[in-house]
Design an enzyme around this catalytic site. Structure first.
Site, PDB file in Angstrom:
ATOM      1  CG  ASP B 349     -59.538 -11.232  12.252  1.00 24.26           C
ATOM      2  OD1 ASP B 349     -59.339 -10.149  12.800  1.00 24.26           O
ATOM      3  OD2 ASP B 349     -58.654 -11.432  11.349  1.00 24.26           O
ATOM      4  CD  GLU B 378     -61.434  -6.751  12.377  1.00 22.75           C
ATOM      5  OE1 GLU B 378     -60.618  -5.966  12.359  1.00 22.75           O
ATOM      6  OE2 GLU B 378     -61.447  -8.060  11.696  1.00 22.75           O
ATOM      7  CG  ASP B 445     -56.709  -4.460  13.773  1.00 25.03           C
ATOM      8  OD1 ASP B 445     -55.580  -5.120  13.314  1.00 25.03           O
ATOM      9  OD2 ASP B 445     -57.820  -5.210  13.660  1.00 25.03           O
TER      10      ASP B 445
END
Lengths: 600, 600
Positions: B349, B378, B445
């Site tokens: 992340d 990410e 997201d």
């Protein structure tokens, strides 16, 4: 606007952390196509509505807070203009894009491409943060730290077998009297470490504060790029004690010492290779090399080697640096000479053919021992893959060498081509690299400058005069300063001339002058360089700019006396640093053939 | 010729070792400007006069041995054409350059720039090896090795709190009945690991062979991106034993498991941060963070934090990954879940805000434990700096997501813009990355695809139908396959619908079909993709090419029934893999609104 020409890369020389607070950004556009470029840069999470957002998907979301910074035109080549800006992101995060404007159009350049802006789309394009490039976080670990001292260093490259024979008792068998003939690949003249030590005051006098020594580890050759023992000084050069004293004395005189190491390949006599020759497939060292089949080719056999080598040389088997044992061995070598002898730099031969993984480990290991050691890779071509802060500090800057030699020494390049090429070199790497890059006009691998100049000494001096004005750390190849010449290897490896009657003292004095001026004047070392027109294609003029100093450099690269009008550029009287003469601000400044003025 | 447009970089997506023998090279030229590009590539030391040379300074030296390879046009955007070739250098060294030809000019592109060739300069330019780009040595250590299995994986992303509550005894206090209302940021529904385990057969039925689990480590939030304990499973999700059984059963069913870890920042409850809150400057953990001054801001205080955080969130203090203690801690976490539970991938992340040095170590460490673990970062923007083989295998491929969603879901992009954008995505990274990149149409997201499609299910299916034909590993966001919708967070995190009456079974069947077809047909997974004209701007046609298979994909991204002439492209009868119908080679092939044909 020429959209095809617009280029940015969120990487390498186009976007990089210059220091722990500062991001450098560059953009390329077509030459003379654009009036202004404005950088938009902001924290991705800072919005007028208050911080703390974080939904970067919001489209057309208004109110993102960004700075607008007008970029400076940094350099221009025949095809392109390069624009530069620095930004200090308050929270170390940056999203950024470029507003490019000319009389006809306004174009936005960002991560998702180019947008020709108009009243209909401008707000939407600029309001969508996903359209911006990203430098996500300025992490200290990613900052490219180069040694501060290298920015102010003037190197002197020594080919040890040919510099000075001070201890004939350790000279190789069959050694020839010093300088008694031109060298051949296999002739020895007995140069040694004591010989260099004894000449340190000569180098101090010249103004040198860094010595780059070609290999000194045990090897049967004159050049010693075919190492036999990485942990020993070649006995014909001296002992570890001689070396230790040399380094200590050099340090006492303010001179840094850089050694040369070959990781790419070893010499034929290297223990592990000898073991492979002796035991073939049963050798415990067989995986230290890239061997295609056994038995391995003997040096006396015809044909190509059945193992990877430097070029196709059986005498130089390539090392398998991805083997942890090999990696550990060379890392130990690298640490040893720093830990034990306090050397200040490593020059890495054929560095480009060794894997990046090895070089990353190398940097980590040697920097852990000495945090300001200088790491110089031999890479002749575009070296960005090695120059991101994780591998080398600098490379042998042959693109600069070639430009200067083609323009001044060989008359192969026009003034316009020279200016273009210097601009290309200027933006080729990050400024971190440019500040410490290893700038040379010749080496043990090239013909000597003076020979390229057809023995025209004034041209050779002009070439060094230009080199000295470039950012980075310039290097003098031993003997250039007293007028030595010589063709490609072995011609460029002649014995250093110590007979004062045969040395060119005027050249020495000139070298000494430009070296000392460089050390004294920050503008000569500065990155910032702007070309100005003189109205005469053969007379070049540029200014070098430091925070508190500007120096104008005029170069007459022709065989004619030139008169240039500098009155519009310099309104007051000014001093030519090279001659210390005061020149009036006149429209008729005279400049002799193949000379320069450094006007302050 | 448009010289401004010509671009190559001896790096990143333009030049890279594809495998231990093969170098991939790309060149960019202006669109439709060039007839042919020929790659010249040879060993720098191989000369007609015999190998063993090595003096690369020789100028105009003739007789250098190089191959000539005609490059293929790989992709075209609105501005540019991209050319591709692969070369297998026999001695693993390469110097190379590009001969670019159109009706007017012949241009050479190499390391020293562009040369417009004519009878006078051609021999000199081509004969000087210094003019060529260099890929010095194809070292095994530098080859970008991605997991073979990822090329054939279809992922399913699960937000664990919202997938299935199988063990109400461990649900958080105040848990709401499953799906009883739309979620808010702080509402819990009790999803747990046993819930996922129980649904493995559902996923097997769908054809899934990889699960990407959002974070499962202890944390107070529903999303768990604010980790409290990196070594523990959140007690509301289960125990380590539940997790072990889940992984084992998944593996037995041929499903790989990828966990999600946040290195960039921790949660407020993370032990070291709590220690800093308690002991301030005296905390032994103070250097684990980026604290500007003490005492550190409390979460209940107004204003921005006085320490670096994710965005400006006081609940998520940023970790100082350049601190060796922090680095070692996270490397231990990374190894632990692989060593102890045999997980197959790490999704990282906010990976872009962590330093590159850390990620290099990360790759080395986890790959040492499991040599085919998949590392997914990410990164929403250009991720080349992380995708050179030393850090991640893949990134969340949002540039592809955005193209598909803008074109199909949102009608924000024309067909032409879509084709251009897909081409840009195609050449954005090395093929090593493209083969395993993480292709998604939505995530925790983003708003859900179906919502972006204004609940038009046919459009959502068409979007997935295109995604499935792209190289890389596609991902289904949980529930998309049964018609779930939802806006941005928290809307996209609704409880999975298990009531069969509320599931869209036609959609499920369609998903199952395309997933299974993809697994069966190499052409659907292949890199090679060529667009063909249909004569109708709203009907797109491209072919996907594998060594022994070609599939034509037709897409009608409109609300009208379209008739296209495929007779010139397909001369025989052909089968639409999607419907298994045999279609005659006719000039009037019908294609329904928002549907595709996969013709073989």
């Amino acid at each position: 606007m020429n959209l095809h020409a617009i280029h940015h890369l969120p990487d390498a020389n186009y976007a990089y952390p210059y220091d722990k607070e500062t991001l450098h950004l560059r953009l390329r556009t077509a030459k003379d196509d654009v009036n202004q470029v404005t950088l938009h840069a902001g924290d991705p999470y800072e919005w007028k509505s208050g911080g703390g957002g974080g939904n970067l998907n919001a489209e057309g979301a208004m109110g993102w807070v960004y700075e607008e910074i007008v970029m400076q035109k940094e350099a221009s080549t025949d095809l392109f203009d390069f624009w530069f800006a620095e930004v200090k992101p308050p929270y170390r995060r940056s999203r950024y894009g470029f507003m490019i404007e000319n009389d006809q159009q306004k174009v936005f350049c960002g991560d998702t491409g180019l947008f020709v802006l108009d009243a209909d789309n401008e707000a939407a394009v600029l309001g969508h943060i996903g359209n911006y490039f990203c430098h996500p976080f300025l992490n200290a670990a990613d900052v490219f730290e180069t040694p501060e001292w290298a920015k102010n260093t003037v190197w002197y490259q020594i080919f040890p077998e040919r510099f000075n024979n001070a201890d004939p008792t350790i000279s190789p068998e069959g050694v020839l009297p010093w300088g008694s003939e031109d060298p051949w690949w296999y002739t020895f003249f007995g140069g040694d470490l004591l010989g260099i030590t004894e000449k340190l005051d000569y180098l101090v006098d010249l103004g040198i504060n860094g010595i780059y020594l070609c290999p000194i580890f045990t090897s049967p050759s004159t050049h010693k790029y075919d190492t036999e023992d990485y942990f020993e000084i070649d006995p014909h050069f001296g002992t570890k004690e001689t070396f230790r004293q040399f380094v200590e004395l050099a340090h006492a005189k303010g001179i840094k010492i850089m050694l040369d190491m070959v990781v790419n390949h070893c010499g034929y006599n290297f223990g592990p290779w000898q073991d492979v020759l002796a035991h073939g497939e049963n050798s415990e060292y067989k995986d230290w090399f890239h061997i295609r089949n056994f038995p391995v080719s003997r040096v006396e056999e015809e044909g190509l080697p059945n193992y990877d080598a430097f070029a196709f040389s059986k005498r130089m088997p390539k090392m398998r640096t991805e083997n942890p044992a090999v990696r550990d061995y060379f890392l130990k070598v690298a640490r040893y000479w720093v830990e034990e002898f306090d050397i200040d730099g490593w020059r890495l031969d054929v560095a480009n053919e060794v894997d990046h993984v090895f070089w990353r480990e190398f940097r980590k290991e040697v920097r852990a021992v000495k945090d300001d050691i200088y790491i110089l890779g031999e890479v002749w071509h575009d070296a960005n893959p090695w120059l991101r802060g994780d591998q080398f500090d600098a490379v042998m800057n042959y693109p600069l060498t070639n430009a200067i030699n083609d323009f001044i020494a060989k008359d192969k390049m026009t003034a316009k081509e020279f200016v273009d090429t210097i601009a290309r070199v200027q933006v080729m790497y990050s400024r971190n690299v440019a500040e410490v890059n290893f700038n040379l006009l010749g080496s043990h691998d090239t013909a000597r400058l003076l020979t390229l100049c057809n023995d025209n000494k004034q041209k050779a001096l002009l070439a060094y005069t230009f080199l000295i004005t470039q950012p980075g750390s310039p290097c003098v190849y031993y003997g250039d300063e007293i007028g030595m010449n010589g063709g490609n290897d072995p011609g460029c490896r002649k014995c250093m001339v110590w007979d004062e009657d045969l040395q060119d003292h005027d050249m020495f004095t000139y070298f000494k002058n430009i070296i000392n001026l460089r050390k004294k004047h920050p503008a000569l070392r500065s990155i910032e360089m702007k070309w100005l027109a003189t109205g005469d294609e053969e007379v070049l003029l540029f200014k070098k700019i430091a925070p508190n100093e500007t120096i104008y450099v005029v170069i007459n690269n022709s065989d004619a006396i030139k008169t240039v009008d500098l009155s519009t550029i310099l309104t007051d009287n000014h001093t030519d640093l090279l001659t210390t003469k005061t020149l009036a601000s006149t429209s008729e400044t005279t400049i002799l053939p193949y000379t320069a003025l450094w006007l302050k």
